[in-house]
Design a protein around this motif. Structure first.
Motif, mmCIF file in Angstrom:
data_model
loop_
_atom_site.group_PDB
_atom_site.id
_atom_site.type_symbol
_atom_site.label_atom_id
_atom_site.label_comp_id
_atom_site.label_asym_id
_atom_site.label_seq_id
_atom_site.Cartn_x
_atom_site.Cartn_y
_atom_site.Cartn_z
ATOM 1 N N ARG A 1 14.442 -2.369 -17.533
ATOM 2 C CA ARG A 1 15.424 -3.257 -16.914
ATOM 3 C C ARG A 1 15.061 -3.494 -15.454
ATOM 4 N NH1 ARG A 1 21.012 -0.537 -18.172
ATOM 5 N NH2 ARG A 1 21.473 -1.841 -16.387
ATOM 6 N N ALA A 2 15.347 -4.680 -14.986
ATOM 7 C CA ALA A 2 15.009 -5.045 -13.606
ATOM 8 C C ALA A 2 15.839 -4.261 -12.604
ATOM 9 C CB ALA A 2 15.206 -6.540 -13.395
ATOM 10 N N ASP A 3 17.090 -3.973 -12.921
ATOM 11 C CA ASP A 3 17.924 -3.242 -11.964
ATOM 12 C C ASP A 3 17.454 -1.795 -11.797
ATOM 13 O OD1 ASP A 3 18.747 -2.588 -14.524
ATOM 14 O OD2 ASP A 3 20.867 -2.430 -13.986
ATOM 15 N N THR A 4 16.892 -1.206 -12.843
ATOM 16 C CA THR A 4 16.329 0.139 -12.725
ATOM 17 C C THR A 4 15.094 0.130 -11.831
ATOM 18 O OG1 THR A 4 17.071 0.543 -14.982
ATOM 19 C CG2 THR A 4 15.574 2.150 -14.039
ATOM 20 N N HIS A 5 14.262 -0.885 -12.003
ATOM 21 C CA HIS A 5 13.082 -1.011 -11.146
ATOM 22 C C HIS A 5 13.491 -1.246 -9.692
ATOM 23 C CE1 HIS A 5 8.888 -1.755 -10.231
ATOM 24 N NE2 HIS A 5 9.257 -2.827 -9.562
ATOM 25 N N GLU A 6 14.510 -2.046 -9.493
ATOM 26 C CA GLU A 6 15.004 -2.290 -8.137
ATOM 27 C C GLU A 6 15.533 -1.004 -7.507
ATOM 28 O OE1 GLU A 6 18.229 -5.068 -5.752
ATOM 29 O OE2 GLU A 6 18.083 -5.205 -7.931
ATOM 30 N N ALA A 7 16.208 -0.183 -8.302
ATOM 31 C CA ALA A 7 16.706 1.096 -7.794
ATOM 32 C C ALA A 7 15.545 1.997 -7.389
ATOM 33 C CB ALA A 7 17.579 1.781 -8.843
ATOM 34 N N MET A 8 14.471 1.997 -8.173
ATOM 35 C CA MET A 8 13.296 2.807 -7.818
ATOM 36 C C MET A 8 12.650 2.295 -6.520
ATOM 37 S SD MET A 8 13.250 5.238 -9.867
ATOM 38 C CE MET A 8 11.767 5.946 -9.233
ATOM 39 N N MET A 9 12.658 0.978 -6.327
ATOM 40 C CA MET A 9 12.138 0.416 -5.077
ATOM 41 C C MET A 9 12.981 0.879 -3.885
ATOM 42 S SD MET A 9 9.450 -1.540 -5.552
ATOM 43 C CE MET A 9 9.449 -2.728 -4.238
ATOM 44 N N HIS A 10 14.298 0.903 -4.074
ATOM 45 C CA HIS A 10 15.185 1.373 -3.002
ATOM 46 C C HIS A 10 14.928 2.846 -2.686
ATOM 47 C CE1 HIS A 10 17.837 -2.072 -2.290
ATOM 48 N NE2 HIS A 10 17.650 -2.343 -3.569
ATOM 49 N N ILE A 11 14.758 3.654 -3.723
ATOM 50 C CA ILE A 11 14.496 5.079 -3.515
ATOM 51 C C ILE A 11 13.179 5.276 -2.768
ATOM 52 C CG2 ILE A 11 13.949 7.234 -4.710
ATOM 53 C CD1 ILE A 11 16.008 6.337 -6.848
ATOM 54 N N ALA A 12 12.154 4.517 -3.157
ATOM 55 C CA ALA A 12 10.861 4.624 -2.479
ATOM 56 C C ALA A 12 10.981 4.200 -1.010
ATOM 57 C CB ALA A 12 9.819 3.768 -3.192
ATOM 58 N N SER B 1 0.826 -1.200 0.000
ATOM 59 C CA SER B 1 0.000 0.000 0.000
ATOM 60 C C SER B 1 0.865 1.257 0.000
ATOM 61 C CB SER B 1 -0.917 -0.010 1.218
ATOM 62 O OG SER B 1 -1.596 1.195 1.329
ATOM 63 N N TRP B 2 1.921 1.280 0.786
ATOM 64 C CA TRP B 2 2.817 2.430 0.807
ATOM 65 C C TRP B 2 3.501 2.611 -0.545
ATOM 66 C CZ3 TRP B 2 5.642 1.161 6.010
ATOM 67 C CH2 TRP B 2 4.824 1.533 7.076
ATOM 68 N N LEU B 3 3.912 1.509 -1.174
ATOM 69 C CA LEU B 3 4.618 1.611 -2.448
ATOM 70 C C LEU B 3 3.702 2.017 -3.594
ATOM 71 C CD1 LEU B 3 6.984 -1.474 -2.163
ATOM 72 C CD2 LEU B 3 7.585 0.936 -1.914
ATOM 73 N N GLU B 4 2.400 1.784 -3.442
ATOM 74 C CA GLU B 4 1.451 2.186 -4.480
ATOM 75 C C GLU B 4 1.358 3.701 -4.614
ATOM 76 O OE1 GLU B 4 -0.666 0.600 -6.725
ATOM 77 O OE2 GLU B 4 0.583 -1.143 -6.323
ATOM 78 N N ASN B 5 1.835 4.451 -3.636
ATOM 79 C CA ASN B 5 1.793 5.907 -3.706
ATOM 80 C C ASN B 5 2.852 6.490 -4.630
ATOM 81 O OD1 ASN B 5 -0.351 6.126 -1.903
ATOM 82 N ND2 ASN B 5 1.021 6.050 -0.149
ATOM 83 N N PHE B 6 3.780 5.679 -5.103
ATOM 84 C CA PHE B 6 4.829 6.145 -6.000
ATOM 85 C C PHE B 6 4.439 5.805 -7.441
ATOM 86 C CE2 PHE B 6 6.783 5.567 -1.924
ATOM 87 C CZ PHE B 6 7.546 6.711 -1.796
ATOM 88 N N ARG B 7 4.292 6.852 -8.253
ATOM 89 C CA ARG B 7 3.768 6.697 -9.608
ATOM 90 C C ARG B 7 4.605 5.758 -10.459
ATOM 91 N NH1 ARG B 7 4.586 8.978 -14.458
ATOM 92 N NH2 ARG B 7 6.172 10.367 -13.660
ATOM 93 N N ARG B 8 5.921 5.824 -10.347
ATOM 94 C CA ARG B 8 6.771 4.988 -11.191
ATOM 95 C C ARG B 8 6.727 3.518 -10.805
ATOM 96 N NH1 ARG B 8 12.380 7.671 -13.026
ATOM 97 N NH2 ARG B 8 12.554 5.701 -14.136
ATOM 98 N N LEU B 9 6.177 3.201 -9.661
ATOM 99 C CA LEU B 9 6.087 1.807 -9.246
ATOM 100 C C LEU B 9 4.722 1.202 -9.526
ATOM 101 C CD1 LEU B 9 7.974 1.960 -5.844
ATOM 102 C CD2 LEU B 9 8.852 1.260 -8.065
#
Length: 96
Positions: free
Chosen positions: A76-87, A61-69
């Motif tokens: 690429r999976a590593d870019t998505h993982e980086a966005m998860m870390h930033i969130a 639920s918290w991660l759903e507040n980030f538009r890019r996620l």
């Protein structure tokens, strides 16, 4: 996963990962416990949080507040993982 998370001792999983094959594979490859948290089919007239499952649902639920996620914008999976870390960093900094 063994090298990236050396301190991992337990994995919480949804009901889709139940079964001895998955459990044996996790034990063989990672040597940690796999806890499958199932949803209760009993209907109640009030909300009752299930142990462990609410942790996963709250985090999603918290991660759903980030538009890019919310949608797979990343190729690429590593870019998505980086966005998860930033969130996650932003969520943790807001708690301080």
């Amino acid at each position: 996963m063994r090298y990236k998370f050396p301190g991992l001792k337990r994995i919480l999983a949804d009901g889709g990962y139940r079964g001895e094959t998955v459990r044996n594979t996790v034990m063989r490859l990672r040597h940690c416990d796999l806890d499958v948290v199932l949803r209760s089919d009993k209907r109640t007239d009030r909300f009752v949080p299930m142990p462990k499952r609410w942790i996963v649902e709250r985090t999603f639920s918290w991660l759903e507040n980030f538009r890019r996620l919310t949608i797979d914008y990343e190729y690429r999976a590593d870019t998505h993982e980086a966005m998860m870390h930033i969130a996650a960093i932003k969520l943790f900094l807001n708690k301080i």
